[in-house]
Design a protein around this motif. Structure first.
Motif, mmCIF file in Angstrom:
data_model
loop_
_atom_site.group_PDB
_atom_site.id
_atom_site.type_symbol
_atom_site.label_atom_id
_atom_site.label_comp_id
_atom_site.label_asym_id
_atom_site.label_seq_id
_atom_site.Cartn_x
_atom_site.Cartn_y
_atom_site.Cartn_z
ATOM 1 N N UNK A 1 0.882 -1.166 0.000
ATOM 2 C CA UNK A 1 0.000 0.000 0.000
ATOM 3 C C UNK A 1 0.923 1.219 0.000
ATOM 4 N N UNK A 2 0.810 2.047 -1.029
ATOM 5 C CA UNK A 2 1.766 3.155 -1.168
ATOM 6 C C UNK A 2 1.167 4.489 -0.739
ATOM 7 N N UNK A 3 -0.132 4.663 -0.981
ATOM 8 C CA UNK A 3 -0.814 5.890 -0.554
ATOM 9 C C UNK A 3 -2.312 5.634 -0.660
ATOM 10 N N UNK A 4 -3.081 6.498 -0.014
ATOM 11 C CA UNK A 4 -4.544 6.356 -0.033
ATOM 12 C C UNK A 4 -5.039 6.399 -1.469
ATOM 13 N N UNK B 1 -9.004 -7.567 -2.575
ATOM 14 C CA UNK B 1 -7.930 -6.587 -2.806
ATOM 15 C C UNK B 1 -6.741 -6.949 -1.927
ATOM 16 N N UNK B 2 -5.567 -7.081 -2.561
ATOM 17 C CA UNK B 2 -4.375 -7.360 -1.785
ATOM 18 C C UNK B 2 -3.549 -6.081 -1.638
ATOM 19 N N UNK B 3 -2.702 -6.048 -0.626
ATOM 20 C CA UNK B 3 -1.826 -4.898 -0.414
ATOM 21 C C UNK B 3 -1.108 -5.081 0.906
ATOM 22 N N UNK B 4 0.178 -4.772 0.924
ATOM 23 C CA UNK B 4 0.965 -4.972 2.134
ATOM 24 C C UNK B 4 1.115 -3.682 2.922
ATOM 25 N N UNK B 5 0.847 -3.739 4.204
ATOM 26 C CA UNK B 5 1.045 -2.583 5.079
ATOM 27 C C UNK B 5 2.232 -2.847 6.014
ATOM 28 N N UNK B 6 2.473 -4.110 6.297
ATOM 29 C CA UNK B 6 3.679 -4.535 7.029
ATOM 30 C C UNK B 6 4.439 -5.442 6.071
ATOM 31 N N UNK B 7 5.632 -5.041 5.685
ATOM 32 C CA UNK B 7 6.346 -5.759 4.641
ATOM 33 C C UNK B 7 7.523 -6.546 5.212
ATOM 34 N N UNK B 8 7.579 -7.834 4.955
ATOM 35 C CA UNK B 8 8.747 -8.620 5.374
ATOM 36 C C UNK B 8 9.855 -8.452 4.343
ATOM 37 N N UNK B 9 10.829 -7.632 4.615
ATOM 38 C CA UNK B 9 11.871 -7.350 3.634
ATOM 39 C C UNK B 9 13.180 -8.018 4.016
ATOM 40 N N UNK B 10 13.828 -8.621 3.056
ATOM 41 C CA UNK B 10 15.076 -9.332 3.301
ATOM 42 C C UNK B 10 16.136 -8.421 3.924
ATOM 43 N N UNK B 11 16.154 -7.183 3.500
ATOM 44 C CA UNK B 11 17.154 -6.221 3.960
ATOM 45 C C UNK B 11 16.477 -5.212 4.888
ATOM 46 N N UNK B 12 17.050 -4.943 6.056
ATOM 47 C CA UNK B 12 16.335 -4.108 7.029
ATOM 48 C C UNK B 12 16.163 -2.661 6.586
ATOM 49 N N UNK C 1 -1.711 2.964 9.032
ATOM 50 C CA UNK C 1 -2.266 3.845 7.994
ATOM 51 C C UNK C 1 -2.529 3.054 6.713
ATOM 52 N N UNK C 2 -1.581 2.224 6.360
ATOM 53 C CA UNK C 2 -1.731 1.422 5.148
ATOM 54 C C UNK C 2 -2.939 0.506 5.232
ATOM 55 N N UNK C 3 -3.141 -0.084 6.398
ATOM 56 C CA UNK C 3 -4.301 -0.967 6.570
ATOM 57 C C UNK C 3 -5.606 -0.204 6.349
#
Lengths: 327, 327, 327, 327
Positions: free
Chosen positions: A96-99, A117-128, A137-139
């Motif tokens: 989720x990038x913006x409203x 509708x899919x969209x990530x608000x908490x992202x599991x990223x390989x690199x911190x 907010x994204x949710x």
């Protein structure tokens, strides 16, 4: 041990109660009773009269097996039914990038027939240091975008303390591949009634995946579906992962859970997503989840695998054509 | 280095001759000239006038690349055309078991639309005590069965000393997965004009496969097609291999060689063959090769993955339906 | 089926003859008789008196199993003994590059304790345009260099037509990883008495390796040893392959064949070769084979994994120290 | 971007403050400053005078790199020092089974030279019906057993809500292979000062492992060490995983974190643990973690890979002999 009764009978609950006392993990679905941890049971003559069969399941998973529940799991959401032939399309941006952006992407998703509708608000990223998501907010943006289009929401929950909060916004918890064996998280979502889409881990066998689903189901939540998203193999020059499409018919032989294909993560390259989405439909999946973006070059995450709106609409047409041809 | 000329011109051969003298491996197809091992070339003004571009290919394979030959390879056999949209079905028993049996299987194969009959006379078996094939008798039975039905033949050649003999009976040499990097064998079949179906090795990357094909092509034989038959990964409980279907669209982006899918070996389990054959067609392959048997329980080899005649006919119907839906 | 006799007795040959007549593949080593393809045998009372046990081997390989031959295979060459604790060092350049160069490398190899000189005259190269070896000239240079230092020779044979010619120059046939399941080649070297070093294929399981060795042994050649040289896995950024060192003690539990470690190909990076050579010695291998070069930057092949003379001598010291510490 | 200063100078903090304002993730260790997310920096003339070099790290991890911190990480616990040549032995039962049992196992562990006691109180089990651990009681038993022997404790923490509680009992948090990319958990332990032993995930590349460690380090906790415990590959008949011993010297070239070997989980079979423990020591690890049990047949978990006290003592002797031989 699975006891199959000939008919619905008050004796089912009587047997269940006796097995509970052993103690065992006992579950009843329709005329099937599973008693996990019990090796044998000698029914009374009265009970024996209504028992069709007593079998020992040799699999490590029981509640997810067709021996226990021959009927497919059906998950009913406000705008979507998953399972038993109700093909579902899930689409949306990776993050989720913006409203505004998620609203526009929701319109595109809907146009192609998506009801989730899919969209990530908490992202599991390989690199911190990579973008980690807009969090709550994204949710909210995601929920509002879905509501505006009459869609359901799927979004990832990454840890136990977030289950309650994420659960306020979503219709489906997504458990990511890296968390497939985060057993604490599986137990936590298993204690809710919110649907769970469980992604296969990068090096998870089919049995590992079904055992992970068993954690959710054994904690009381029957609304589980599985997501095949590619496995890690020696060949990763041209694709991000190896899409194990045979897992779809294999899982159909083993379990009642619906199986959704995620061609976006499986291949990780835009121009391979459509042929793989079509192939997954041909292989018999119960739906697909794909990433879309109107400006992939500037996507916050996973731009190289996003379908543009045009490609997405073309893909859904082809998927529908193949499904129709196979009916 | 690849030189693309604007038009057909006698200067192409002039440049080729000059590059040959360096010495380099030089090949010309239409208006494309590949000079392998040459880093740069300064054309004369006259030559420059008909040259469109000079590019350095950064791939390890050149003759198989689309940069060298943008048009798809088309292989013409008496009863079959492979490549460029001419979808081909190849079917037959794993092993040639007897004159009578292969005749009956040829009839079934033909009925389902196959124009190429497969059958092994020399069998590469993991264990030395397993059935090793009927050898030259098997080749003769296979050839006669194909001729009786008006079909072409594909059969495996396992080593250099057999190339000439097998070549008398077959229209297509099959190079098995275990021999994909038997470079002596690749060179030997490369020196014939008989078509070659090259199977991807169990642990071969896409590049390894294309480099192996390069051995055949660089020895003078342009009639090459590739066969995806599954790779070896960590998950092999429910399938023999992992069917890498994304390899089909990946190869389409890299090479002009036709790509045939082998769902039988990829999964190794009869009831998974049809969904995977259909998925492979949806993914865009140029044809399929499958194993059929009327009595799988008594097959000399690979019975567990053979399609019975009924299943085979059902599979071909579904494959055709999907191909039509995607046209 | 394996019949273990209590003692050496003429009855062993009597039983063998009866089993041969079934027909079965029958082999006798000492007091052990293997009858492959035979499910049961009822001995006469006289025979029964000298039979210790009759067991059914549940493995796919028989002649290579410890059930058939509990004593380690010992291979005696003019300058070297392999197996049963006779640790062997094999070293030399990847490719034979010139008469002079291989002579100098032989001196270095000898200095570090090697008694076998390695060097490739026929090179299996992934890409057809890479250096393919000096062929018969290379074999001659290699043989002469070994003779000058009082060493034995190991060199790769790549196909059936070359077996006789290569056999004139070498003490050990090396079967490369890509040819591990080139069954025609295995049969051909199995029909000689020249020792065979069989490299594990990139995606070969332990059982595949032992079944490949069975092809050689079943054709009459008992002088077989195995070479662990790394397998192909998902992680290949920092190493060429994944060195499966546990294969060494696993094979020790399953087979009597000596096991040689090839750290050079396993890791493919010079500065990792020594720690892995030392680790392999600690894991219990019967010897090592390594690549050395005095000018790796200009080596004809595999320069990035070659040990310079100094590094090689340092490695052999460490390997010897570890072996001594574990005695 | 990494700025290396010539000497300790107040200007380091001045530059750090300016970069913090960009905003960037800035860390200083000694005379090295890492500014993650910053592409370039133009120092003032005064700053330039004390700057040795400004380099751009091309790796995805920065704080774990040797470019940022050339000195090895040293972790000091009450009874143990890890890193920089201080070889450490960690041993104990897979699960804490009872107060008495863990006390006896602690005595054995100590006898073999272990200074860290391992034991699981929260167990990540593939199947939900397997024994899940004694939970807080188990932690207390483990702590008391370690204190009685003058040892430190390592135990697994499985989720964010448990970090505080487990932290009361342990000297080292173990992050299990299945949680290696549970980023919420990595952040949570990164916010403590308790040492963290991070296990490599089953399908984690070397870079994945270092990026996971970066999550811990970037959240403020420098007391990190890595554990190699085997990866998942195609070959798993005779071993549970494939022990990637080359990862040890590879990691030594990339990072300052200590590297501990876990041969028990890597192979999963008792009689392979000792040769692999010895090989790991030869490969240069900073210590080992092994499972011991006095009655493996009745162990609550992982009995098939446990060393009995006798085997454990024999293993530690061999490991010490090899380490001494290589000094």
């Amino acid at each position: 041990m699975i006891i199959q009764f000939k008919e619905n009978s008050p004796l089912i609950q009587q047997v269940a109660a006796k097995l509970h006392a052993i103690p065992a993990h006992v579950e009843v679905v329709g005329t099937h009773l599973a008693a996990i941890g019990v090796k044998e049971y000698t029914p009374t003559p009265e009970e024996a009269a209504v028992i069709e069969s007593i079998t020992t399941n040799d699999k490590s998973f029981v509640l997810g097996s067709l021996e226990f529940q021959p009927e497919p799991t059906i998950i009913k959401l406000p705008h979507t039914t998953i399972g038993a032939g109700h093909f579902v399309m899930m689409a949306g941006p990776c993050s989720v990038e913006s409203e505004d952006h998620v609203r526009r992407m929701a319109k595109v998703a809907k146009q192609g027939g998506a009801t989730v509708l899919r969209g990530g608000a908490f992202k599991p990223r390989t690199v911190p240091y990579s973008f980690q998501g807009l969090e709550e907010d994204g949710l909210r943006f995601l929920r509002e975008a879905a509501d505006a289009e009459g869609m359901d929401v799927i979004t990832e929950v990454m840890d136990v303390p977030h289950v309650e909060m994420v659960g306020k916004y979503t219709d489906i918890f997504q458990i990511g591949a890296r968390n497939m064996q985060n057993f604490s998280l599986l137990k936590a979502v298993g204690k809710t009634k919110i649907a769970v889409g469980l992604k296969r881990g990068m090096s998870a066998t089919i049995d590992d995946l079904l055992n992970a689903a068993e954690y959710i189901r054994a904690n009381g939540n029957p609304n589980v579906f599985l997501i095949e998203r590619g496995i890690r193999t020696f060949d990763n020059k041209y694709t991000r992962n190896t899409f194990d499409l045979a897992a779809i018919p294999v899982l159909k032989k083993l379990t009642h859970y619906p199986i959704i294909a995620d061609p976006s993560h499986a291949v990780g390259v835009t121009d391979l997503v459509t042929p793989m989405a079509v192939a997954a439909a041909a292989a018999g999946c119960d739906g697909e989840i794909v990433e879309i973006h109107d400006d992939p070059a500037h996507a916050f995450s996973d731009g190289p695998q996003a379908l543009t709106p045009d490609l997405y609409l073309d893909m859904t047409k082809k998927v529908n054509a193949v499904r129709k041809a196979l009916q």
